[in-house]
Scaffold this motif. Structure first.
Motif, PDB file in Angstrom:
ATOM      1  N   LEU A  80      11.869   2.484   0.274  1.00 21.97           N
ATOM      2  CA  LEU A  80      12.126   1.657   1.439  1.00 21.97           C
ATOM      3  C   LEU A  80      11.767   2.434   2.703  1.00 21.97           C
ATOM      4  N   GLY A  81      10.835   1.895   3.485  1.00 20.54           N
ATOM      5  CA  GLY A  81      10.457   2.510   4.753  1.00 20.54           C
ATOM      6  C   GLY A  81      11.304   1.924   5.865  1.00 20.54           C
ATOM      7  N   PHE A  82      12.147   2.761   6.469  1.00 18.51           N
ATOM      8  CA  PHE A  82      13.072   2.286   7.505  1.00 18.51           C
ATOM      9  C   PHE A  82      12.470   2.497   8.893  1.00 18.51           C
ATOM     10  N   HIS A  83      12.553   1.459   9.747  1.00 20.47           N
ATOM     11  CA  HIS A  83      12.021   1.501  11.119  1.00 20.47           C
ATOM     12  C   HIS A  83      12.984   0.761  12.048  1.00 20.47           C
ATOM     13  N   ILE A 184       3.342   6.950   1.351  1.00 19.77           N
ATOM     14  CA  ILE A 184       2.422   6.097   0.604  1.00 19.77           C
ATOM     15  C   ILE A 184       1.941   6.831  -0.656  1.00 19.77           C
ATOM     16  N   LYS A 185       1.606   8.097  -0.482  1.00 19.59           N
ATOM     17  CA  LYS A 185       1.140   8.909  -1.611  1.00 19.59           C
ATOM     18  C   LYS A 185       2.236   9.036  -2.669  1.00 19.59           C
ATOM     19  N   MET A 186       3.483   9.228  -2.228  1.00 17.79           N
ATOM     20  CA  MET A 186       4.600   9.348  -3.166  1.00 17.79           C
ATOM     21  C   MET A 186       4.805   8.042  -3.929  1.00 17.79           C
ATOM     22  N   ALA A 280      -2.585   0.529   4.996  1.00 21.86           N
ATOM     23  CA  ALA A 280      -2.972  -0.620   5.822  1.00 21.86           C
ATOM     24  C   ALA A 280      -2.208  -1.871   5.397  1.00 21.86           C
ATOM     25  N   LEU A 281      -2.036  -2.046   4.085  1.00 23.18           N
ATOM     26  CA  LEU A 281      -1.286  -3.193   3.579  1.00 23.18           C
ATOM     27  C   LEU A 281       0.182  -3.103   3.995  1.00 23.18           C
ATOM     28  N   TYR A 282       0.740  -1.896   3.951  1.00 24.16           N
ATOM     29  CA  TYR A 282       2.129  -1.700   4.358  1.00 24.16           C
ATOM     30  C   TYR A 282       2.314  -2.059   5.833  1.00 24.16           C
TER      31      TYR A 282
END
Length: 308
Positions: A80-83, A184-186, A280-282
């Motif tokens: 989960l990418g938190f912003h 993204i790599k992870m 880019a999709l993210y």
């Protein structure tokens, strides 16, 4: 907030050394040596600590809300990418380090909030943050969480990091993300589904001293951040009995919206092209999540996210 609690814990440790309880400090140092890798190996969460009544009042103070937009199948692992980061990261802590918000909405998933490794070097404080479900933000730590073969683990990473806190002004929609592709790599290496998370109201909790890029203050803050590993935003909010000045955050509602998962197929050796394509999709999905929900939380129609 974290730094204040950490300073208190360090001060208590110094008191033990200087006082008549130095032997306890020695025992703890031995424990610290033996337990050093735990923050990178899933931590040591405590449901008792996560369920303290004080967290209910903490969430209700702002208040903090967690909004679910899609199901997250517990048979998968997620990143989960938190912003945005904000100053306090209150939405991340209130929703992922206390029960029951996340547990009720996403049964079968265990969230791990990844924070800077430096915090786990602080005596006693490290025990508390691990009990709340926080773990190191190192590659080893993220890999440990996402390596769970049975699924059901969710790594929560504040993508903008300390650098982004310097942009945490009320109304700011600037995210430090264009050069941040490690997550993204992870996700690709472990086949963890990506989930964008946007926390509306996160930047409204404090007023920060003006520090536009190129100013002397911003230059000093950025240099200190590179040296120490964490940023030092100059901020203020309200006091206990007055609203003009203090360090208590303003009572502004926080709505943390969890987006739909982006399926990721495992790729043990992703190329730069693979990473850029998923990144880019993210960004596209994150922007879509923001646009779909901004009108619900007081963001003017003409305002959009700014990626840096």
């Amino acid at each position: 907030f974290l730094s204040l609690v950490a300073e208190f814990c360090c001060g208590f440790f110094v008191i033990l050394i200087l006082g008549n309880f130095w032997f306890l400090a020695v025992l703890y140092l031995l424990w610290l040596y033996l337990d050093w890798e735990t923050p990178c190996a899933g931590g040591r969460r405590s449901q008792w600590v996560r369920g303290w009544a004080v967290w209910k009042y903490f969430r209700e103070y702002f208040p903090i809300h967690l909004i679910k937009t899609s199901e997250l199948n517990p048979n998968h692992n997620y990143l989960l990418g938190f912003h945005p980061h904000g100053v306090l990261v209150a939405g991340a802590f209130g929703n992922f380090c206390t029960d029951p918000p996340f547990k009720n909405l996403f049964p079968g998933l265990t969230p791990y909030l990844h924070i800077m490794p430096i915090w786990f070097g602080c005596p006693f404080f490290r025990e508390y943050i691990m009990s709340a479900g926080m773990v190191s933000a190192s590659k080893e730590s993220v890999s440990h969480v996402l390596n769970n073969k049975g699924g059901g683990h969710a790594s929560v990473i504040v993508i903008g990091g300390a650098e982004e806190s310097l942009n945490a002004h009320p109304g700011s929609l600037t995210l430090n993300i264009l050069k941040r592709k490690g997550f993204i790599k992870m996700a690709l290496k472990h086949g963890a589904h990506l989930v964008p998370v946007f926390s509306f109201g996160e930047n409204e909790l404090f007023k920060q001293v003006a520090n536009p890029k190129g100013s002397w203050l911003r230059n000093v803050q950025e240099k200190l951040q590179k040296i120490m590993g964490f940023a030092l935003p100059l901020f203020h909010a309200r006091g206990v009995f007055q609203y003009s000045f203090g360090l208590i955050p303003y009572r502004q509602p926080i709505h943390t919206v969890v987006g739909s998962p982006i399926p990721v197929k495992q790729n043990l050796n992703p190329t730069t092209e693979d990473i850029d394509q998923l990144h880019a999709l993210y960004l596209q999905k994150l922007k879509k999540l923001f646009e779909e929900h901004k009108s619900n939380y007081g963001i003017p129609a003409h305002k959009s996210l700014i990626f840096e």
